[in-house]
Design an enzyme around this catalytic site. Sequence first.
Site, short mmCIF file in Angstrom:
data_model
loop_
_atom_site.label_atom_id
_atom_site.label_comp_id
_atom_site.label_asym_id
_atom_site.label_seq_id
_atom_site.Cartn_x
_atom_site.Cartn_y
_atom_site.Cartn_z
CG ASP A 4 -2.06 -1.01 1.04
OD1 ASP A 4 -2.48 -1.25 -0.10
OD2 ASP A 4 -2.51 -1.56 2.06
N GLY A 5 2.03 1.16 0.69
CA GLY A 5 2.98 2.28 0.73
C GLY A 5 3.46 2.64 -0.67
CG ASN A 59 -3.23 6.09 3.53
OD1 ASN A 59 -4.18 5.55 3.00
ND2 ASN A 59 -2.16 5.42 3.93
CD GLU A 60 -2.16 9.09 6.96
OE1 GLU A 60 -1.19 9.24 6.18
OE2 GLU A 60 -2.60 7.98 7.25
NE ARG A 117 -3.06 24.66 26.07
CZ ARG A 117 -4.12 25.49 25.99
NH1 ARG A 117 -5.33 25.00 25.83
NH2 ARG A 117 -3.94 26.79 26.08
CG ASP A 133 1.72 13.62 21.64
OD1 ASP A 133 1.98 14.50 22.49
OD2 ASP A 133 2.04 12.43 21.76
CB ALA A 155 -1.36 11.92 23.12
P1 NAP Z 1 5.35 2.43 6.69
O1 NAP Z 1 5.55 3.01 8.04
O2 NAP Z 1 6.45 1.70 6.03
O3 NAP Z 1 4.06 1.43 6.70
C1 NAP Z 1 2.88 1.71 7.31
C2 NAP Z 1 1.92 0.52 7.18
O4 NAP Z 1 0.64 1.04 6.85
C3 NAP Z 1 2.27 -0.51 6.11
O5 NAP Z 1 2.05 -1.81 6.62
C4 NAP Z 1 1.30 -0.17 5.01
O6 NAP Z 1 0.96 -1.29 4.21
C5 NAP Z 1 0.10 0.24 5.81
N1 NAP Z 1 -0.88 1.06 5.10
C6 NAP Z 1 -0.69 2.07 4.20
N2 NAP Z 1 -1.87 2.55 3.79
C7 NAP Z 1 -2.83 1.81 4.41
C8 NAP Z 1 -4.23 1.84 4.40
N3 NAP Z 1 -4.91 2.74 3.67
N4 NAP Z 1 -4.91 0.96 5.18
C9 NAP Z 1 -4.26 0.06 5.95
N5 NAP Z 1 -2.92 -0.02 6.01
C10 NAP Z 1 -2.22 0.86 5.25
O7 NAP Z 1 4.90 3.63 5.76
P2 NAP Z 1 4.42 3.64 4.26
O8 NAP Z 1 4.37 2.23 3.71
O9 NAP Z 1 5.19 4.67 3.52
O10 NAP Z 1 2.92 4.16 4.45
C11 NAP Z 1 2.66 5.46 4.94
C12 NAP Z 1 1.46 5.33 5.82
O11 NAP Z 1 1.84 4.77 7.05
C13 NAP Z 1 0.84 6.65 6.22
O12 NAP Z 1 -0.04 7.14 5.24
C14 NAP Z 1 0.15 6.29 7.52
O13 NAP Z 1 -1.22 5.97 7.30
C15 NAP Z 1 0.84 5.03 7.98
N6 NAP Z 1 1.35 5.24 9.32
C16 NAP Z 1 0.75 4.55 10.34
C17 NAP Z 1 1.14 4.75 11.65
C18 NAP Z 1 0.44 3.98 12.72
O14 NAP Z 1 -0.40 3.12 12.41
N7 NAP Z 1 0.74 4.27 13.98
C19 NAP Z 1 2.16 5.65 11.95
C20 NAP Z 1 2.76 6.34 10.89
C21 NAP Z 1 2.33 6.14 9.58
P3 NAP Z 1 1.97 -1.98 3.20
O15 NAP Z 1 2.82 -2.88 4.04
O16 NAP Z 1 1.06 -2.72 2.30
O17 NAP Z 1 2.75 -0.92 2.49
#
Ligand code: NAP
Length: 264
Positions: free
Chosen positions: A45-46, A122-123, A148, A150, A185
């Site tokens: 998804d990333g 995503n966001e 107030r 994070d 938070a």
């Molecule tokens: P990453 O930190 O390497 O991976 C974040 C995880 O989120 C991966 O497992 C990714 O799936 C999954 N993901 C991405 N879009 C998704 C969706 N729409 N629904 C469910 N899971 C999803 O970062 P990245 O791969 O570059 O992705 C960036 C995304 O990470 C941001 O948009 C944010 O949503 C997410 N993120 C989540 C957290 C958290 O949950 N605490 C914190 C920071 C960022 P794949 O393994 O298939 O790529």
Amino acid sequence: MKFTIVSKGDEKSNLLEEKLRKYLADFQFVFDEKEPEMVISVGGDGTLLSAFQRYRHRLDETAFVGIHTGHLGFYADWMPDEIEKLVIAIARTECRIVEYPLLEVIIYYNKGKKEEHYLALNEATIKSVEGTFVIDVEIQDELFERFRGDGLCVSTPSGSTAYNKALGGAIIHPSLESIQISEMASINNRVFRTIGSPLILPHHHKCIFRPVTEKDFLIGIDHLSFIQRDIQSLQFKVADKKIRFARFKPFPFWSRVRGSFIGE
Ligand code: NAP
């Protein structure tokens, strides 16, 4: 049909990319990185988030397809052992176009710097660079609360299963044109008060974040993050544009949610 492929860059994804490129060329499809009509992401998804950000200027002319080299994803619905099937489907069948809502973010700056526009699949997240994050949240031009904590996350329906879910936000079906604000938070006591629940805004509502003291913030747009200085305000709303996915088989949202978070 003109296509391009965005690979995660690991060995498995690059090998698949090579194979796919050859198979599609055998069907007389033209590889075109500049003006593709179909963008195929190979990774997770990333990787689809990166492909979206790379081609977000061509959303009306482009449809996205995702191949997942890990587990099944939210945006990537094809597995590596299905690529022959996918190529035949692209060549021989009419696809169904499924559209998902996007988030529009506009950042306004102090001192005459021109505003910047972003789209998120995503966001968007906003956090302090240092110290407690303090921001006034306005909804439909009225002050809603002084937050107030994070930080805050504003997600799309398809992004509701990503960062938003980790923050206790609701999972929203992508057919609902909306955005969701979730808290990171928040400080809640006798002096400071926030709503404490995620808020879901409809298509015709906008929300503005106004910095109270600190003007420098860490901004996240999907997988990208960067510091922006001297911010006057940030505006969030459902974007006018949508992302288009080319579907060659059913990919029901609730099965994906169950498969990812509960198990088969
Ligand atoms: P990453 O930190 O390497 O991976 C974040 C995880 O989120 C991966 O497992 C990714 O799936 C999954 N993901 C991405 N879009 C998704 C969706 N729409 N629904 C469910 N899971 C999803 O970062 P990245 O791969 O570059 O992705 C960036 C995304 O990470 C941001 O948009 C944010 O949503 C997410 N993120 C989540 C957290 C958290 O949950 N605490 C914190 C920071 C960022 P794949 O393994 O298939 O790529």
